[in-house]
Enzyme design. Structure first.
Site, PDB file in Angstrom:
ATOM      1  N   GLN A 228      31.901  70.768   6.833  1.00 48.68           N
ATOM      2  CA  GLN A 228      31.080  71.752   6.116  1.00 48.68           C
ATOM      3  C   GLN A 228      30.434  71.132   4.875  1.00 48.68           C
ATOM      4  O   GLN A 228      29.296  71.454   4.529  1.00 48.68           O
ATOM      5  CB  GLN A 228      31.979  72.935   5.699  1.00 48.68           C
ATOM      6  CG  GLN A 228      31.223  74.185   5.295  1.00 48.68           C
ATOM      7  CD  GLN A 228      30.764  75.010   6.480  1.00 48.68           C
ATOM      8  OE1 GLN A 228      31.554  75.275   7.380  1.00 48.68           O
ATOM      9  NE2 GLN A 228      29.505  75.402   6.493  1.00 48.68           N
TER      10      GLN A 228
ATOM     11  N   ASN B  48      29.265  84.734  18.785  1.00 46.33           N
ATOM     12  CA  ASN B  48      28.082  84.862  17.923  1.00 46.33           C
ATOM     13  C   ASN B  48      27.082  83.715  18.129  1.00 46.33           C
ATOM     14  O   ASN B  48      25.893  83.951  18.344  1.00 46.33           O
ATOM     15  CB  ASN B  48      28.542  84.925  16.456  1.00 46.33           C
ATOM     16  CG  ASN B  48      27.365  84.891  15.500  1.00 46.33           C
ATOM     17  OD1 ASN B  48      26.980  83.827  15.015  1.00 46.33           O
ATOM     18  ND2 ASN B  48      26.757  86.040  15.260  1.00 46.33           N
TER      19      ASN B  48
ATOM     20  N   SER C  84      23.416  81.988   5.019  1.00 46.07           N
ATOM     21  CA  SER C  84      24.399  82.529   4.072  1.00 46.07           C
ATOM     22  C   SER C  84      23.945  82.265   2.645  1.00 46.07           C
ATOM     23  O   SER C  84      24.078  83.125   1.761  1.00 46.07           O
ATOM     24  CB  SER C  84      25.769  81.879   4.286  1.00 46.07           C
ATOM     25  OG  SER C  84      26.451  82.465   5.369  1.00 46.07           O
TER      26      SER C  84
ATOM     27  N   LYS D 156      36.580  75.799   3.848  1.00 44.10           N
ATOM     28  CA  LYS D 156      36.856  76.516   5.108  1.00 44.10           C
ATOM     29  C   LYS D 156      38.207  77.167   4.986  1.00 44.10           C
ATOM     30  O   LYS D 156      39.046  76.729   4.212  1.00 44.10           O
ATOM     31  CB  LYS D 156      36.886  75.521   6.276  1.00 44.10           C
ATOM     32  CG  LYS D 156      36.629  76.150   7.619  1.00 44.10           C
ATOM     33  CD  LYS D 156      35.150  76.312   7.871  1.00 44.10           C
ATOM     34  CE  LYS D 156      34.863  77.072   9.140  1.00 44.10           C
ATOM     35  NZ  LYS D 156      33.435  76.962   9.516  1.00 44.10           N
TER      36      LYS D 156
ATOM     37  N   LYS E 219      31.769  76.731   0.016  1.00 43.14           N
ATOM     38  CA  LYS E 219      31.104  77.662   0.935  1.00 43.14           C
ATOM     39  C   LYS E 219      31.472  77.268   2.347  1.00 43.14           C
ATOM     40  O   LYS E 219      31.338  76.099   2.727  1.00 43.14           O
ATOM     41  CB  LYS E 219      29.569  77.571   0.754  1.00 43.14           C
ATOM     42  CG  LYS E 219      28.812  78.523   1.652  1.00 43.14           C
ATOM     43  CD  LYS E 219      28.714  79.903   1.045  1.00 43.14           C
ATOM     44  CE  LYS E 219      28.344  80.987   2.042  1.00 43.14           C
ATOM     45  NZ  LYS E 219      29.517  81.550   2.781  1.00 43.14           N
TER      46      LYS E 219
ATOM     47  N   ASP F 207      33.582  82.918  11.085  1.00 42.01           N
ATOM     48  CA  ASP F 207      33.647  81.780  12.023  1.00 42.01           C
ATOM     49  C   ASP F 207      34.315  82.375  13.272  1.00 42.01           C
ATOM     50  O   ASP F 207      34.237  83.599  13.478  1.00 42.01           O
ATOM     51  CB  ASP F 207      34.450  80.618  11.420  1.00 42.01           C
ATOM     52  CG  ASP F 207      34.296  79.308  12.202  1.00 42.01           C
ATOM     53  OD1 ASP F 207      33.279  78.618  12.028  1.00 42.01           O
ATOM     54  OD2 ASP F 207      35.181  78.980  13.028  1.00 42.01           O
TER      55      ASP F 207
ATOM     56  N   THR G 112      22.798  81.054  13.197  1.00 39.79           N
ATOM     57  CA  THR G 112      23.356  79.784  13.691  1.00 39.79           C
ATOM     58  C   THR G 112      22.741  79.424  15.039  1.00 39.79           C
ATOM     59  O   THR G 112      22.280  78.295  15.252  1.00 39.79           O
ATOM     60  CB  THR G 112      24.891  79.877  13.806  1.00 39.79           C
ATOM     61  OG1 THR G 112      25.406  80.405  12.581  1.00 39.79           O
ATOM     62  CG2 THR G 112      25.498  78.522  14.090  1.00 39.79           C
TER      63      THR G 112
HETATM   64  P1  NDP Z   1      33.098  83.716  18.111  1.00 38.05           P
HETATM   65  O1  NDP Z   1      34.484  84.094  17.783  1.00 38.05           O
HETATM   66  O2  NDP Z   1      32.017  84.702  17.955  1.00 38.05           O
HETATM   67  O3  NDP Z   1      33.013  83.134  19.586  1.00 38.05           O
HETATM   68  C1  NDP Z   1      33.777  82.039  19.971  1.00 38.05           C
HETATM   69  C2  NDP Z   1      33.520  81.736  21.426  1.00 38.05           C
HETATM   70  O4  NDP Z   1      34.122  80.487  21.752  1.00 38.05           O
HETATM   71  C3  NDP Z   1      34.149  82.764  22.352  1.00 38.05           C
HETATM   72  O5  NDP Z   1      33.397  82.835  23.527  1.00 38.05           O
HETATM   73  C4  NDP Z   1      35.529  82.155  22.603  1.00 38.05           C
HETATM   74  O6  NDP Z   1      36.128  82.606  23.802  1.00 38.05           O
HETATM   75  C5  NDP Z   1      35.198  80.685  22.685  1.00 38.05           C
HETATM   76  N1  NDP Z   1      36.386  79.909  22.260  1.00 38.05           N
HETATM   77  C6  NDP Z   1      37.014  79.979  21.062  1.00 38.05           C
HETATM   78  N2  NDP Z   1      38.088  79.171  21.030  1.00 38.05           N
HETATM   79  C7  NDP Z   1      38.133  78.588  22.224  1.00 38.05           C
HETATM   80  C8  NDP Z   1      39.009  77.656  22.808  1.00 38.05           C
HETATM   81  N3  NDP Z   1      40.070  77.158  22.136  1.00 38.05           N
HETATM   82  N4  NDP Z   1      38.726  77.265  24.086  1.00 38.05           N
HETATM   83  C9  NDP Z   1      37.641  77.758  24.759  1.00 38.05           C
HETATM   84  N5  NDP Z   1      36.796  78.650  24.246  1.00 38.05           N
HETATM   85  C10 NDP Z   1      37.029  79.061  23.017  1.00 38.05           C
HETATM   86  O7  NDP Z   1      32.810  82.422  17.192  1.00 38.05           O
HETATM   87  P2  NDP Z   1      31.412  81.766  16.802  1.00 38.05           P
HETATM   88  O8  NDP Z   1      30.431  81.945  17.879  1.00 38.05           O
HETATM   89  O9  NDP Z   1      31.088  82.203  15.431  1.00 38.05           O
HETATM   90  O10 NDP Z   1      31.817  80.213  16.686  1.00 38.05           O
HETATM   91  C11 NDP Z   1      31.662  79.295  17.760  1.00 38.05           C
HETATM   92  C12 NDP Z   1      31.605  77.893  17.206  1.00 38.05           C
HETATM   93  O11 NDP Z   1      30.487  77.772  16.315  1.00 38.05           O
HETATM   94  C13 NDP Z   1      32.812  77.445  16.386  1.00 38.05           C
HETATM   95  O12 NDP Z   1      32.992  76.053  16.565  1.00 38.05           O
HETATM   96  C14 NDP Z   1      32.369  77.696  14.951  1.00 38.05           C
HETATM   97  O13 NDP Z   1      33.071  76.903  14.027  1.00 38.05           O
HETATM   98  C15 NDP Z   1      30.903  77.293  15.051  1.00 38.05           C
HETATM   99  N6  NDP Z   1      30.004  77.794  14.021  1.00 38.05           N
HETATM  100  C16 NDP Z   1      29.905  79.132  13.745  1.00 38.05           C
HETATM  101  C17 NDP Z   1      28.999  79.577  12.805  1.00 38.05           C
HETATM  102  C18 NDP Z   1      28.791  81.020  12.520  1.00 38.05           C
HETATM  103  O14 NDP Z   1      27.916  81.343  11.716  1.00 38.05           O
HETATM  104  N7  NDP Z   1      29.510  81.933  13.141  1.00 38.05           N
HETATM  105  C19 NDP Z   1      28.175  78.629  12.043  1.00 38.05           C
HETATM  106  C20 NDP Z   1      28.295  77.263  12.464  1.00 38.05           C
HETATM  107  C21 NDP Z   1      29.189  76.887  13.409  1.00 38.05           C
HETATM  108  P3  NDP Z   1      37.407  83.598  23.742  1.00 38.05           P
HETATM  109  O15 NDP Z   1      36.839  84.928  23.416  1.00 38.05           O
HETATM  110  O16 NDP Z   1      37.996  83.501  25.096  1.00 38.05           O
HETATM  111  O17 NDP Z   1      38.317  83.063  22.675  1.00 38.05           O
HETATM  112  O1  2IT Z   2      30.733  76.511  10.390  1.00 39.72           O
HETATM  113  C1  2IT Z   2      29.926  77.168   9.690  1.00 39.72           C
HETATM  114  O2  2IT Z   2      28.948  76.645   9.172  1.00 39.72           O
HETATM  115  C2  2IT Z   2      30.173  78.609   9.525  1.00 39.72           C
HETATM  116  N1  2IT Z   2      31.111  79.123  10.120  1.00 39.72           N
HETATM  117  C3  2IT Z   2      29.288  79.423   8.629  1.00 39.72           C
HETATM  118  C4  2IT Z   2      29.712  79.275   7.200  1.00 39.72           C
HETATM  119  C5  2IT Z   2      29.012  80.172   6.213  1.00 39.72           C
HETATM  120  O3  2IT Z   2      29.447  80.138   5.054  1.00 39.72           O
HETATM  121  O4  2IT Z   2      28.070  80.896   6.549  1.00 39.72           O
END
Ligand code: NDP
Ligand code: 2IT
Length: 449
Positions: free
Chosen positions: A114, A244, A381, A129, A93, A169, A213
């Protein structure tokens, strides 16, 4: 005689030899192994059974070609990945990331993290992942759809509600999950709702998954602040990213009485001392898919858009890095400490460098590692899978309540484990040990697999 620390160092050396050049993966493994000295001192059988070596090696790694056609009729090629890291506790997952920086080492670090994160939730989910080096930025809906369909055409062979259940992600949200679910359904000729999570509410998604999250990370930090007799109320906060995780972290901080004064994307950050206007951020990012610079352009006076330096230069009481790995360096951490930061909660996966974590811990800053603080997304999830399996759908309140109690459990488990192993307040140690032990105990029961 070889000491336990020497044995762990030997395991680390072997991991480095076997995964040459995969910096992020090696960084993630090192952090966990550095936490395990006190466990193996009590439990030498974890070393004797090569349990640690087995946990550091993914069960299966899939790499595949993703051909697709852009709007100009040109054939494009991307690389797809799925690392099925560990299925001791349940089906693999974990999310899918679409970003040009994606490579095998990044997917492996995310899958490794993860595994322990999912274990910490207490729910029956293994760790995995995946993703692609596809860059969705600037692509039309049609291009994203064709890419997702091609990606799923190969990935579908490896999935299943009892096998492997991806979600979103970075770069993968409701739009992408919809295209991928549609393609999976078409290829398999089955309505297997629990094969993907983060689905839309109209076809089997869970209420509160989108928010989970960020909301969960805020609950975790709230619980951490409570250990010092304080809360978000009246605190100035900085949240990096504007995707997100960042958006729903900001939303919950505000609900808890905090004021978020800055957020960012990969081009720069905006500062709004009156408190970030979330409706505008949602409109810019979720609807129009534009840059965060638009925020300052639209708001005008009183807001600043900055492309130099770092968002962590902005003084705050609570910092929540919610963009990407290694976005908060040792230098950033020293600046935050100099500005009096009280707590740091990682919404992203591994956003603080090892040096930054050391700086926070030495300064006595409350520090919540991503694998604990951001576990609310994957936990919800798992609640989505539960609703799909029982062909039921819960209310927002019911789902959020479960999320809140899971985050309380994750917090208390980390805190109690840190206490038990003689490092009170060290959430990094607590999370790594508690996550490891749950996976290790299941693997031990299975024999050598
Ligand atoms: P999104 O794609 O929704 O948003 C990502 C954000 O981070 C954007 O603002 C993006 O800016 C910025 N970003 C991405 N890559 C870079 C980079 N290399 N340098 C600077 N800024 C960057 O992703 P999420 O919000 O879902 O994910 C954000 C983090 O949270 C990640 O580390 C992800 O693994 C983690 N995460 C997500 C979960 C989920 O449920 N979605 C769960 C747990 C953890 P830009 O638009 O300019 O790229
Ligand atoms: O990093 C994370 O925990 C996620 N991107 C969410 C994974 C999931 O299966 O909901």
């Amino acid at each position: 005689m070889t000491t336990m620390d020497e044995k762990l160092e030997a395991i680390m050396a072997e991991v480095m030899r076997r995964n040459t050049g995969e910096e992020e993966f090696i960084q993630a493994v090192r952090e966990v192994l550095e936490s395990l000295g006190r466990v193996v001192a009590k439990r030498p059988d974890y070393i004797d059974n090569a349990l640690i070596e087995r946990i550091c090696e993914p069960e299966r790694q899939i790499i595949f070609r993703v051909p697709w056609v852009d709007d100009q009729g040109r054939v494009c090629i991307n690389r797809g990945f799925r690392v099925q890291f560990n299925s001791a506790l349940g089906p693999f997952k974990g999310g899918l990331r679409f970003h040009p920086s994606v490579n095998l080492g990044i997917v492996k670090f995310l899958g490794f993290e993860q595994t322990f994160k999912n274990a910490l939730t207490g729910l029956p989910i293994g760790g995995g992942k995946g993703g692609s080096d596809f860059n969705p930025r600037g692509r039309s809906d049609g291009e994203v759809m064709r890419f997702c369909q091609s990606f799923m055409t190969e990935l579908s062979r490896h999935l299943g509600e009892y096998t492997d259940v991806p979600a979103g992600d970075i770069g993968v949200g409701a739009r992408e999950i919809g295209y991928m679910f549609g393609q999976y359904k078409r290829l398999s000729n089955r309505y297997e709702a629990a094969v993907l999570t983060g689905k839309g509410l109209s076809y089997g998604g869970s209420r509160a998954r989108k928010e989970a999250t960020g909301y969960g990370a805020t609950y975790f930090v709230e619980a951490m602040l409570a250990t010092r007799g304080t809360s978000f109320d009246g605190k100035t906060c900085v949240v990096s990213g504007s995707g997100n995780v960042a958006i729903y972290t900001m939303e919950k901080i505000r609900a808890h009485g905090g004021r978020v004064v800055a957020c960012s994307d990969s081009n720069g950050y905006v500062v709004d001392e009156s408190g970030i206007d979330l409706d505008l951020v949602k409109e810019i990012k979720e609807v129009r898919r534009e840059r965060i610079s638009e925020y300052a352009r639209q708001k005008g006076t009183g807001t600043r858009y900055i492309t130099m330096g770092s968002i962590w230069d902005v003084p705050c009481d609570v910092a929540m890095p919610s963009a990407t790995q290694n976005e908060l360096t040792g230098k950033d951490a020293r600046r935050l400490v100099a500005n009096g930061v009280l707590a740091v909660g990682e919404g992203a996966n591994m956003p603080s460098t090892p040096e930054a974590i050391r700086v926070f811990q030495e300064a006595g800053v409350l520090f919540a590692p991503g694998k604990a603080a951001n576990a609310g997304g994957v936990a919800t999830s798992a609640l989505e899978m539960q609703q799909n399996a029982s062909r039921d759908s819960w209310t927002f309140e019911q789902t959020e309540q479960r999320l809140a109690s899971i985050m309380r459990h994750v917090h208390d488990t980390c805190a109690a484990t840190a206490d038990e192993f003689g490092a009170p307040g060290n959430y990094v140690l607590g999370a790594n040990i508690a996550g490891f032990v749950r996976v290790a105990e299941a693997m031990r029961a299975f024999g050598v697999i």
